[in-house]
Design a protein around this motif. Structure first.
Motif, mmCIF file in Angstrom:
data_model
loop_
_atom_site.group_PDB
_atom_site.id
_atom_site.type_symbol
_atom_site.label_atom_id
_atom_site.label_comp_id
_atom_site.label_asym_id
_atom_site.label_seq_id
_atom_site.Cartn_x
_atom_site.Cartn_y
_atom_site.Cartn_z
ATOM 1 N N ASN A 125 33.227 12.759 -53.186
ATOM 2 C CA ASN A 125 32.578 12.116 -52.047
ATOM 3 C C ASN A 125 31.250 11.496 -52.469
ATOM 4 N N ASP A 127 36.723 6.917 -46.636
ATOM 5 C CA ASP A 127 36.865 8.249 -46.050
ATOM 6 C C ASP A 127 36.667 8.179 -44.533
ATOM 7 N N LYS A 145 41.702 6.749 -45.949
ATOM 8 C CA LYS A 145 41.972 8.112 -45.513
ATOM 9 C C LYS A 145 41.824 8.166 -44.005
ATOM 10 N N GLU A 200 40.691 16.677 -53.840
ATOM 11 C CA GLU A 200 39.341 16.284 -53.435
ATOM 12 C C GLU A 200 38.379 17.385 -53.840
ATOM 13 N N GLU A 224 35.366 8.597 -52.769
ATOM 14 C CA GLU A 224 35.565 8.524 -51.320
ATOM 15 C C GLU A 224 34.252 8.125 -50.665
#
Ligand code: C2E
Ligand code: MG
Ligand code: MG
Ligand code: MG
Length: 289
Positions: A118, A177, A198, A59, A150
């Protein structure tokens, strides 16, 4: 000339704004300057396949190399960046930087991994989001299947399914996420074209001691599996937590136990090894080979 001047924002210091507003304004100016000065970096945190314990992804997490304060995590500024919509150019920078970095690693002959970026609600709901993502892939030369996005449940609700379908059609991996903290309505989940869930760290943290947390994690994993989604657990800090999640058939693990977020120069060492575990647990990986 006169008209131009009259449109300039007028900045008067008003004491009633208070100290907090003053600090906020200083931070806002500082953030804008930082973006223009290229003070942001990405740290990469490994994601490990629970069965083989190999690194399968990372990530990308924003860090700010502040000229006076040193390396700063997002907690202190990401909310303000969202509020003033600076997250749009900042997020686009992160997306592009992650694509270029991943392609660089691949070109250097390292084992290919998926890098996750993200995406904030402000980015996701923009009309040009799909185009922006496509441009990052085209310009970097990264194949879409090595890019993961995400998106939190809250952000997903603000965008459209068409965008998700378009991104998925390109071959990009989509993950929800912080799952479990937002609007986890199961009927909404079943129609979402996403590949991964996640599980939020808050359900993982006490899994060893708290059977009800373990039950929640198990339930999320079961739901994900029945919807043919992969499951990632985040915030895994020790071996016992890892073992429990492996036992629950969680697919991927992310957390300090497998490695902290690291700048590229250090992360590349992990990629070379292929796995990220404390020294004393490396025999587990060897035994599995
Ligand atoms: P997130 O996307 O949920 O990222 C996971 C956060 O958990 C990261 O914090 C990571 O360092 C931390 N973490 C990972 N493993 C562990 C662990 O084992 N224990 C604990 N206690 N924490 C762990 P970080 O790097 O401070 O980032 C915080 C948040 O900032 C991220 O949460 C994400 O929401 C946001 N963020 C970071 N980079 C970006 C970005 O490029 N764009 C956007 N829109 N948001 C970003
Ligand atoms: Mg994330
Ligand atoms: Mg998260
Ligand atoms: Mg989070």
């Amino acid at each position: 000339h006169e008209a131009k001047e009259s449109r300039m924002p007028i900045r008067v210091f008003s004491p009633h704004l208070g100290a907090a507003a003053g600090r906020r304004r200083v931070l806002e100016t500082d953030l804008r300057r930082a973006l223009a000065n290229h003070e942001f970096l990405l740290a990469y945190q490994p994601k490990v396949d629970a069965g083989s314990r190999r690194i399968v992804g990372a990530e990308a997490l924003i860090r700010w190399q502040h000229p006076e304060k040193g390396l700063l995590s997002p907690a202190g500024y990401i909310h303000l960046a969202e509020e003033i919509q600076l997250i749009v150019p900042l997020g686009e920078w992160a997306l592009r930087a992650a694509c270029f970095q991943n392609k660089l690693w691949q070109d250097a002959g390292l084992p290919p991994i998926q890098v996750a970026v993200n995406v904030s609600a402000h980015q996701f709901k923009r009309e040009d989001f799909v185009e922006t993502v496509q441009r990052a892939l085209d310009d970097s030369g990264l194949e879409a299947r090595y890019l993961e996005l995400e998106i939190t449940e809250g952000a997903l609700l603000q965008g459209s399914h068409d965008v998700l379908h378009a991104l998925r059609g390109m071959g990009i991996v989509l993950a929800i996420d912080d799952f479990g903290t937002g609007y986890s309505n199961l009927s909404y989940l079943k129609d979402l074209p996403v590949d991964k869930l996640k599980i939020d760290q808050s359900f993982i943290r006490d899994i060893v001691r708290d059977p009800s947390d373990a039950a929640v994690a198990q339930a999320i994993i079961n739901v994900a599996k029945s919807l043919r989604m992969k499951v990632v657990a985040e915030g895994v800090e020790d071996r016992q937590t890892f073992d429990i999640l492996e036992g629950l058939h969680c697919d991927e693990i992310q957390g300090y136990y497998c490695g902290r977020p690291q700048l590229p120069d250090e992360f590349i060492q992990l990629l070379r090894q292929g796995f990220a575990m404390p020294e004393e647990d490396i025999h587990i990986i060897r035994a599995k080979e």
